[in-house]
Scaffold this active site. Sequence first.
Site, PDB file in Angstrom:
ATOM      1  CG  ASP A   1      -7.157  -2.610   1.321  1.00  0.00           C
ATOM      2  OD1 ASP A   1      -7.568  -1.776   0.502  1.00  0.00           O
ATOM      3  OD2 ASP A   1      -6.288  -2.363   2.177  1.00  0.00           O
TER       4      ASP A   1
ATOM      5  CB  SER B   1      -0.574  -4.221   9.936  1.00  0.00           C
ATOM      6  OG  SER B   1      -1.226  -4.277   8.699  1.00  0.00           O
TER       7      SER B   1
ATOM      8  CB  SER C   1      -0.893  -0.029   1.241  1.00  0.00           C
ATOM      9  OG  SER C   1      -1.672   1.142   1.301  1.00  0.00           O
TER      10      SER C   1
ATOM     11  N   GLY D   1     -10.362   3.914   4.636  1.00  0.00           N
ATOM     12  CA  GLY D   1     -10.025   5.327   4.809  1.00  0.00           C
ATOM     13  C   GLY D   1      -8.712   5.602   5.490  1.00  0.00           C
TER      14      GLY D   1
ATOM     15  CG  ASP E   1      -5.452   2.699  -0.377  1.00  0.00           C
ATOM     16  OD1 ASP E   1      -4.531   2.363   0.377  1.00  0.00           O
ATOM     17  OD2 ASP E   1      -6.330   1.922  -0.779  1.00  0.00           O
TER      18      ASP E   1
HETATM   19  C1  DX5 Z   1      -7.280   1.506   4.155  1.00  0.00           C
HETATM   20  C2  DX5 Z   1      -6.354   1.263   3.004  1.00  0.00           C
HETATM   21  C3  DX5 Z   1      -5.305   0.182   3.238  1.00  0.00           C
HETATM   22  C4  DX5 Z   1      -4.274   0.517   4.242  1.00  0.00           C
HETATM   23  C5  DX5 Z   1      -3.558  -0.753   4.653  1.00  0.00           C
HETATM   24  O1  DX5 Z   1      -8.402   2.196   3.666  1.00  0.00           O
HETATM   25  O2  DX5 Z   1      -7.126   0.813   1.897  1.00  0.00           O
HETATM   26  O3  DX5 Z   1      -4.657  -0.072   1.997  1.00  0.00           O
HETATM   27  O4  DX5 Z   1      -3.348   1.406   3.716  1.00  0.00           O
HETATM   28  O5  DX5 Z   1      -2.674  -0.434   5.652  1.00  0.00           O
HETATM   29  P1  DX5 Z   1      -2.681  -1.187   7.076  1.00  0.00           P
HETATM   30  O6  DX5 Z   1      -1.821  -2.419   6.901  1.00  0.00           O
HETATM   31  O7  DX5 Z   1      -2.043  -0.180   8.007  1.00  0.00           O
HETATM   32  O8  DX5 Z   1      -4.100  -1.495   7.432  1.00  0.00           O
HETATM   33 ZN    ZN Z   2      -6.851   0.031  -0.156  1.00  0.00          ZN
END
Ligand code: DX5
Ligand code: ZN
Length: 221
Positions: free
Chosen positions: A176, A200, A8, A143, A35
């Site tokens: 996700d 994470s 991400s 989000g 995102d």
């Molecule tokens: C949340 C995003 C995710 C997020 C994942 O809306 O779509 O892609 O960046 O990151 P972590 O691993 O911190 O949940």
């Molecule tokens: Zn995402």
Amino acid sequence: MRGMLSPSVMCADLLNLYDEIEKLDKLGVEYLHIDFMDNKFVPNITFDTNMVKSFKKPMKNIKRDIHIMAFEPQQFFDKMEIGEDDLVSVHYEACENPHEVLAEIKNRKAKPCIAISPDTPVETVNEFLDEVYAVLLMTVYPGFAGQPMAPKSMERLSKLKDIVNESGKDVLIEVDGHVSWDHCGEMRANGADIFVAGSSSVYGKDYPLETAVKKFYELVK
Ligand code: DX5
Ligand code: ZN
């Protein structure tokens, strides 16, 4: 087929994105998870459409995995230059007519995916399995990075896998949100194919990027 990785980019080193993408490309990572948020469907903003377009510049083999957390996402497709090889996820909850939006993605030779948030029943995907390349199962509320896993996420994943298997359709499942070191193996066992890795796991500072990517593939093979 091995589990596929989609780090991400909103969790990456935002002041060195060109290098970050080149590194992931060289490591053979399949996707870059981008995102896009409109501050309406979700109360946050990440990258604008110009940035989403620019992410293609350093890419040789890695592909864009664009997760559009916005109402009426088709309004952004031109500016993002949606095209061949892109994976494009649009939210069931954010489209007046999801079927039309998915068809538009397909018309652009990209791979259409339907995303569902944690409060949307997994059975909802049944009406889309003929039209999508993948289902994006949100395992956090959309989000923000760094959130805890949404309740019942593993059960939902397992149920979604059963639905896809029963349909006989060749549809992948992407997870996700909080795809952590502790959970990614279990998510693989419960049917996930593509893993959005953020704060994470891969961008969690526990390991240098190269080590983290290798470790992740070990856990989801
Ligand atoms: C949340 C995003 C995710 C997020 C994942 O809306 O779509 O892609 O960046 O990151 P972590 O691993 O911190 O949940
Ligand atoms: Zn995402």
